[in-house]
Design a protein around this motif. Structure first.
Motif, PDB file in Angstrom:
ATOM      1  N   ILE A 128       0.858  -1.189   0.000  1.00  0.00           N
ATOM      2  CA  ILE A 128       0.000   0.000   0.000  1.00  0.00           C
ATOM      3  C   ILE A 128       0.888   1.231   0.000  1.00  0.00           C
ATOM      4  O   ILE A 128       1.859   1.307   0.766  1.00  0.00           O
TER       5      ILE A 128
ATOM      6  N   GLY B 180      -2.519   5.394  -0.392  1.00  0.00           N
ATOM      7  CA  GLY B 180      -3.595   4.425  -0.208  1.00  0.00           C
ATOM      8  C   GLY B 180      -3.820   3.474  -1.367  1.00  0.00           C
ATOM      9  O   GLY B 180      -4.702   2.614  -1.301  1.00  0.00           O
TER      10      GLY B 180
ATOM     11  N   THR C  79      -3.299   0.209  -3.532  1.00  0.00           N
ATOM     12  CA  THR C  79      -2.932  -1.129  -3.085  1.00  0.00           C
ATOM     13  C   THR C  79      -2.545  -2.032  -4.248  1.00  0.00           C
ATOM     14  O   THR C  79      -2.933  -1.802  -5.399  1.00  0.00           O
TER      15      THR C  79
ATOM     16  N   THR D 265      -6.605  -8.419   2.429  1.00  0.00           N
ATOM     17  CA  THR D 265      -6.818  -6.985   2.250  1.00  0.00           C
ATOM     18  C   THR D 265      -5.810  -6.219   3.091  1.00  0.00           C
ATOM     19  O   THR D 265      -5.692  -6.469   4.300  1.00  0.00           O
TER      20      THR D 265
ATOM     21  N   SER E 224      -4.593  -2.505   4.523  1.00  0.00           N
ATOM     22  CA  SER E 224      -5.169  -1.190   4.820  1.00  0.00           C
ATOM     23  C   SER E 224      -4.251  -0.473   5.793  1.00  0.00           C
ATOM     24  O   SER E 224      -3.378  -1.084   6.413  1.00  0.00           O
ATOM     25  N   ARG E 225      -4.455   0.825   5.907  1.00  0.00           N
ATOM     26  CA  ARG E 225      -3.629   1.596   6.827  1.00  0.00           C
ATOM     27  C   ARG E 225      -4.505   2.542   7.631  1.00  0.00           C
ATOM     28  O   ARG E 225      -5.509   3.053   7.129  1.00  0.00           O
ATOM     29  N   ASP E 226      -4.111   2.752   8.880  1.00  0.00           N
ATOM     30  CA  ASP E 226      -4.772   3.691   9.767  1.00  0.00           C
ATOM     31  C   ASP E 226      -3.688   4.638  10.258  1.00  0.00           C
ATOM     32  O   ASP E 226      -2.961   4.328  11.210  1.00  0.00           O
TER      33      ASP E 226
END
Length: 119
Positions: free
Chosen positions: A50, A54, A56, A67, A69-71
């Motif tokens: 990623i 954002g 991917t 999947t 994802s990033r926070d």
């Protein structure tokens, strides 16, 4: 400054795990993040990535099952792994790269977290 992975473990085929990769001592906001894995006797391979924006990318063998994802608020990147198969068994590593004008200026590897898929 380090990456800290967690969330690995033993799971039955068809099960799920969520891996976490937390940045310690630096912010992940400006880094592209990749999850790699290495099984015994095999080369390390890219599982998913990623960008800091954002976007991917996934390896064919995990598309539709994993999947990434990033926070950024939690300074953490996740890898949600569903429909796990025995061949997903490996040591999973997190990798962070700060890319400027196509050049990797800083990069870090985590210590790895073991994922074992077995009945």
């Amino acid at each position: 400054v380090q990456l800290v992975e967690s969330g690995g473990g033993l799971v039955q085929p068809g099960g799920s795990l969520r891996l976490s990769c937390a940045g310690s001592g630096f912010t992940l906001d400006y880094y592209a993040i990749g999850w790699f894995r290495q099984a015994p006797g095999k080369q390390r391979e890219l599982v998913a990535g990623i960008t800091n924006g954002g976007s991917t990318k996934y390896a064919e063998f995990v598309k539709g099952r994993f999947t990434i994802s990033r926070d950024n608020a939690k300074n953490t990147v996740y890898l949600q792994m569903n429909s796990l198969k025995p061949e997903d068994t490996a040591l999973y590593y997190c990798y962070a790269a700060q890319v400027v004008a196509g050049i990797v200026e800083n990069d870090y590897w985590g210590q790895g977290t073991q994922v074992t898929v077995s009945s």
